[in-house]
Structure formats: C-alpha cells, structure tokens
Design an enzyme around this catalytic site. Sequence first.
Site, PDB file in Angstrom:
ATOM      1  N   GLU A   1      36.073   9.335  81.395  1.00 33.98           N
ATOM      2  CA  GLU A   1      36.009   9.246  82.856  1.00 33.98           C
ATOM      3  C   GLU A   1      34.938   8.300  83.368  1.00 33.98           C
ATOM      4  OE1 GLU A   1      36.015  13.791  82.280  1.00 33.98           O
ATOM      5  OE2 GLU A   1      36.127  12.087  80.892  1.00 33.98           O
ATOM      6  N   ASN A   2      33.869   8.113  82.591  1.00 25.69           N
ATOM      7  CA  ASN A   2      32.791   7.262  83.088  1.00 25.69           C
ATOM      8  C   ASN A   2      33.090   5.772  82.941  1.00 25.69           C
ATOM      9  OD1 ASN A   2      32.543   7.807  80.301  1.00 25.69           O
ATOM     10  ND2 ASN A   2      30.414   7.167  80.288  1.00 25.69           N
TER      11      ASN A   2
END
Length: 217
Positions: free
Chosen positions: A46-47
């Site tokens: 997700e990052n």
Amino acid sequence: MDEKTLIAKRVALELMDGDLCNLGIGLPTLVARYVPAGRNVFFQSENGIVGMSGPVAGADNPDLTDAGGSPISALPGAASFDSVLSFGLIRGGHLDVTVLGGLQVDEEGHLANWMVPGKMVPGMGGAMDLVTGARRVIVAMQHSAKGESKIVKRCTLPLTSVRRVDLIVTDLAVIEPTDAGLVLKETAPGVTVEQVLANTGCELILSPDLRPMPLEG
C-alpha cells in the site's frame, strides 16, 4: 513444520502466474517465500511499490519497507509510486488477490481483523480497502487463539468489511465461505475432520471432495 509455515505454503498455491497480489502484515508476508517455481507473482504494498520481495543480501536499503515497516527489496523492473496511485490500484479493482491475517471470520464469511476494542490501534491501514477492492480475498490465520476458535458464528469484533471473503486457510483446514455456509474443503496433514469440527465455533459443511491439504505445487 510450524503452523505459520504450513499456512503460508498452502496459501502460496492459490497464487497464479501473473497475479498482482497484496500481502498483509504479519503471517501473510511469509507467503512470498513459497510461491511455486515458474509462477511469476507481482507483490504490491500500500505504501507504493509493485515488484517487491523480502530482503535480499546486497540489495538492502533502509528507505525500502513494506506497509508494516518491515525491510524489503525491489526486484528488477519494480515500480514505486505515491499512495494515491497505490490505493487507486486497490480501490479500482486491479488487485487479483490479497492475503490478510484475521482475528475472526464468521459463518457468513465476514472478516474482522483491524482492531480489538479497548486496545491501542495505530490505524486501520489498508485492510478495509483491500477486502473491498481486491478480486479475491484469502484469510491466512491460525484456527484458534488462547483456546478459542477464530472461526465463529458471528464476529464479536468490528468487521473489516461486509464483503464475504473467498477462502480461509488455517493450520487445521482450508474452508470456503459460500451462500450455504462455510465448506470444509481440506484438512491439514495429521488433522482429522473431527478435530477441525471440535475447534470451530460454528457449523461446517463437509465438501464431497474433502481432501488432505496439499503443500507443494
């Protein structure tokens, strides 16, 4: 073989060649170690990265971590981008599969995995987006914790999503949520059907094709 390795090996068999896959923090990160030879799976975090792996000697970089802050390496051809694009992939339905840990799953296939009321929660992370947006959701978790089943009739913890997950893999069994209920499809090596039923907090439907759990592709 310890319980977490067994779960990770079985989940890895669900990943297909060319899949774009997100692994949740904790136990799910182990899945990447056991992808069958010849299958190219692209792991996303997700990052903001696609094409990551676990730490590789000589390719370590303190600025490269997954969403949980654990060190990773970028494979040749990897792409990095901001969180806006990353969550666009998730919310736009572009993830083929996500593998997430679980605190509870109920007989309707609802997952609770993001908080325990009364305990400090650093944040919900991407779990709600992942369960809602991924094409396929696999829950990888131990069957019981502190003597109580994590597969229950109704979740008592806050739900992550009202969407039904697609598959549950534990150290005892592989279970598929369906319209009719939870279907027991596989039992882990050395585990009997009776043991699975005794350690499950709701009814299970026995699959007519019930088989021992495979661990190698």
